[in-house]
Design an enzyme around this catalytic site. Structure first.
Site, PDB file in Angstrom:
ATOM      1  N   LYS A   1       0.744  -1.163   0.132  1.00  0.00           N
ATOM      2  CA  LYS A   1      -0.188  -0.328   0.538  1.00  0.00           C
ATOM      3  C   LYS A   1       1.140   1.493  -0.192  1.00  0.00           C
ATOM      4  CE  LYS A   1      -2.948  -2.342   3.205  1.00  0.00           C
ATOM      5  NZ  LYS A   1      -3.674  -2.242   4.514  1.00  0.00           N
ATOM      6  N   GLY A   2       2.230   1.178   0.340  1.00  0.00           N
ATOM      7  CA  GLY A   2       2.991   1.989   0.706  1.00  0.00           C
ATOM      8  C   GLY A   2       2.865   2.942  -0.222  1.00  0.00           C
TER       9      GLY A   2
ATOM     10  N   ASP B   1      14.432  -0.376   0.793  1.00  0.00           N
ATOM     11  CA  ASP B   1      15.767  -0.059   1.914  1.00  0.00           C
ATOM     12  C   ASP B   1      16.318  -2.050   1.834  1.00  0.00           C
ATOM     13  OD1 ASP B   1      16.640  -0.640   4.503  1.00  0.00           O
ATOM     14  OD2 ASP B   1      15.122  -1.158   5.003  1.00  0.00           O
TER      15      ASP B   1
ATOM     16  N   ASP C   1       4.155   3.716   6.517  1.00  0.00           N
ATOM     17  CA  ASP C   1       3.670   3.348   7.778  1.00  0.00           C
ATOM     18  C   ASP C   1       3.912   2.531   8.890  1.00  0.00           C
ATOM     19  OD1 ASP C   1       3.886   0.706   5.800  1.00  0.00           O
ATOM     20  OD2 ASP C   1       2.220  -0.188   7.704  1.00  0.00           O
TER      21      ASP C   1
ATOM     22  N   LYS D   1      17.058   4.024   0.214  1.00  0.00           N
ATOM     23  CA  LYS D   1      17.873   3.597   1.363  1.00  0.00           C
ATOM     24  C   LYS D   1      18.562   3.060   1.703  1.00  0.00           C
ATOM     25  CE  LYS D   1      15.343   3.124   5.835  1.00  0.00           C
ATOM     26  NZ  LYS D   1      14.328   2.564   6.266  1.00  0.00           N
TER      27      LYS D   1
ATOM     28  N   PHE E   1      13.489   5.204  10.442  1.00  0.00           N
ATOM     29  CA  PHE E   1      12.805   4.322  10.400  1.00  0.00           C
ATOM     30  C   PHE E   1      11.874   5.417   9.724  1.00  0.00           C
ATOM     31  CE2 PHE E   1       8.486   2.940  11.215  1.00  0.00           C
ATOM     32  CZ  PHE E   1       7.875   2.509  10.304  1.00  0.00           C
TER      33      PHE E   1
ATOM     34  N   GLU F   1       7.600   2.167  -6.266  1.00  0.00           N
ATOM     35  CA  GLU F   1       8.010   1.766  -5.182  1.00  0.00           C
ATOM     36  C   GLU F   1       7.693   2.961  -4.411  1.00  0.00           C
ATOM     37  OE1 GLU F   1       7.141   0.409  -2.281  1.00  0.00           O
ATOM     38  OE2 GLU F   1       8.583  -1.690  -2.114  1.00  0.00           O
ATOM     39  N   ASP F   2       7.465   2.981  -3.179  1.00  0.00           N
ATOM     40  CA  ASP F   2       7.809   4.273  -1.909  1.00  0.00           C
ATOM     41  C   ASP F   2       9.350   3.793  -1.338  1.00  0.00           C
ATOM     42  OD1 ASP F   2       8.189   1.814  -0.732  1.00  0.00           O
ATOM     43  OD2 ASP F   2       6.000   2.139   0.876  1.00  0.00           O
TER      44      ASP F   2
ATOM     45  N   ARG G   1       0.059   7.224   7.153  1.00  0.00           N
ATOM     46  CA  ARG G   1       0.431   6.645   6.112  1.00  0.00           C
ATOM     47  C   ARG G   1       0.510   8.354   5.535  1.00  0.00           C
ATOM     48  NH1 ARG G   1       1.474   1.645   3.553  1.00  0.00           N
ATOM     49  NH2 ARG G   1       0.178  -0.256   4.975  1.00  0.00           N
TER      50      ARG G   1
HETATM   51  P1  IMP Z   1      13.188  -3.819   1.251  1.00  0.00           P
HETATM   52  O1  IMP Z   1      12.389  -5.178   1.193  1.00  0.00           O
HETATM   53  O2  IMP Z   1      13.853  -3.876   2.577  1.00  0.00           O
HETATM   54  O3  IMP Z   1      13.934  -3.131   0.373  1.00  0.00           O
HETATM   55  O4  IMP Z   1      11.819  -2.395   2.084  1.00  0.00           O
HETATM   56  C1  IMP Z   1      10.899  -2.606   1.053  1.00  0.00           C
HETATM   57  C2  IMP Z   1      10.052  -2.276   2.112  1.00  0.00           C
HETATM   58  O5  IMP Z   1       9.763  -1.752   3.543  1.00  0.00           O
HETATM   59  C3  IMP Z   1       8.930  -0.952   1.511  1.00  0.00           C
HETATM   60  O6  IMP Z   1       8.407  -1.190   0.458  1.00  0.00           O
HETATM   61  C4  IMP Z   1       8.146  -0.370   2.553  1.00  0.00           C
HETATM   62  O7  IMP Z   1       6.844  -0.549   2.681  1.00  0.00           O
HETATM   63  C5  IMP Z   1       9.139  -1.133   3.612  1.00  0.00           C
HETATM   64  N1  IMP Z   1      10.000  -0.263   4.177  1.00  0.00           N
HETATM   65  C6  IMP Z   1      11.489   0.351   4.303  1.00  0.00           C
HETATM   66  N2  IMP Z   1      11.485   1.120   5.039  1.00  0.00           N
HETATM   67  C7  IMP Z   1      10.497   1.917   5.759  1.00  0.00           C
HETATM   68  C8  IMP Z   1      10.137   3.048   6.516  1.00  0.00           C
HETATM   69  O8  IMP Z   1      11.570   3.168   7.239  1.00  0.00           O
HETATM   70  N3  IMP Z   1       9.710   2.791   7.189  1.00  0.00           N
HETATM   71  C9  IMP Z   1       8.469   2.044   6.385  1.00  0.00           C
HETATM   72  N4  IMP Z   1       8.692   1.107   5.426  1.00  0.00           N
HETATM   73  C10 IMP Z   1       9.623   1.263   4.943  1.00  0.00           C
HETATM   74 MG    MG Z   2       6.078  -0.840  -0.180  1.00  0.00          MG
END
Ligand code: IMP
Ligand code: MG
Length: 189
Positions: A41-42, A100, A158, A129, A151, A96-97, A164
């Site tokens: 949803k992000g 990470d 969220d 990030k 974070f 994507e939002d 959100r």
């Molecule tokens: P990844 O799989 O670790 O790259 O993370 C990606 C997903 O984790 C994103 O689509 C977000 O939904 C969530 N996410 C990563 N960092 C944050 C944050 O700082 N706040 C909230 N959601 C996050």
């Molecule tokens: Mg996301």
């Protein structure tokens, strides 16, 4: 202590516009219809702001995965909703939002490639990030790079489905997180 604002609404819209400008230039002479896929949803606020700034024909679709639990990723990705458009042979843009560890986007890229064999897959993320990256993945278009491992909440991001719905992005304080936890606890009674 008050929440620290990391990106104001104006800064977000500037970043979104800058990505849209690059996409508009790429599609100036349009020969095919790309499919833009928002990651639920992000990415919803970003996805809808971005597509409105794009001045070319496109189809929209959505996919949903989950990996986060509270303030950290579990590393295990679940597909909750698949695409509904036929993307076989199409140019696909995943929106994507935030990236990470990179696990979510690399999973989605691989999943769509193997299952639907699109012509191309391009990755777009509002925020990149960098400190916790676990997979070697290149984001084709990103709005803002973050070197700190903070974070973030707001504009789609969220904490346990809360926060959100702001038009800015912020770092919640411990007190804020505790207040949300309390609200969520109270709701269970
Ligand atoms: P990844 O799989 O670790 O790259 O993370 C990606 C997903 O984790 C994103 O689509 C977000 O939904 C969530 N996410 C990563 N960092 C944050 C944050 O700082 N706040 C909230 N959601 C996050
Ligand atoms: Mg996301």
């Amino acid at each position: 202590m008050t929440n620290e604002i990391v990106l104001t609404s104006e800064a977000i819209q500037e970043a979104v516009q800058s990505i849209a400008n690059k996409l508009n230039a790429k599609f100036k002479k349009q020969t095919s219809i790309p499919v833009f896929i928002g990651v639920l949803k992000g990415a919803m606020p970003f996805f809808h702001d971005l597509v409105k700034k794009c001045k070319f024909e496109m189809k929209l679709d959505y996919i949903q995965v989950s990996s986060y639990s509270g303030t950290s990723t579990t590393g295990v990705i679940h597909l909750l909703k698949d695409v509904s458009e036929d993307i076989n042979g199409k140019d696909v843009f995943i929106v994507e939002d935030i990236i990470d560890t990179g696990l979510t986007l690399s999973y989605l890229k691989q999943y769509l490639k193997v299952k639907y064999n699109p012509k191309s897959i391009t990755l777009i993320s509002l925020i990149d990030k960098k400190p916790l990256r676990k997979v070697d993945l290149t984001v084709d278009y990103s709005g803002v790079s973050m070197v700190d491992n903070k974070f973030l909440c707001g504009y789609g991001l969220d904490y346990k489905e809360m926060a959100r719905n702001t038009d800015y992005i912020f770092v919640p304080t411990k007190k804020q997180l505790a207040q949300w936890d309390k609200l969520l606890e109270d709701k269970k009674d």
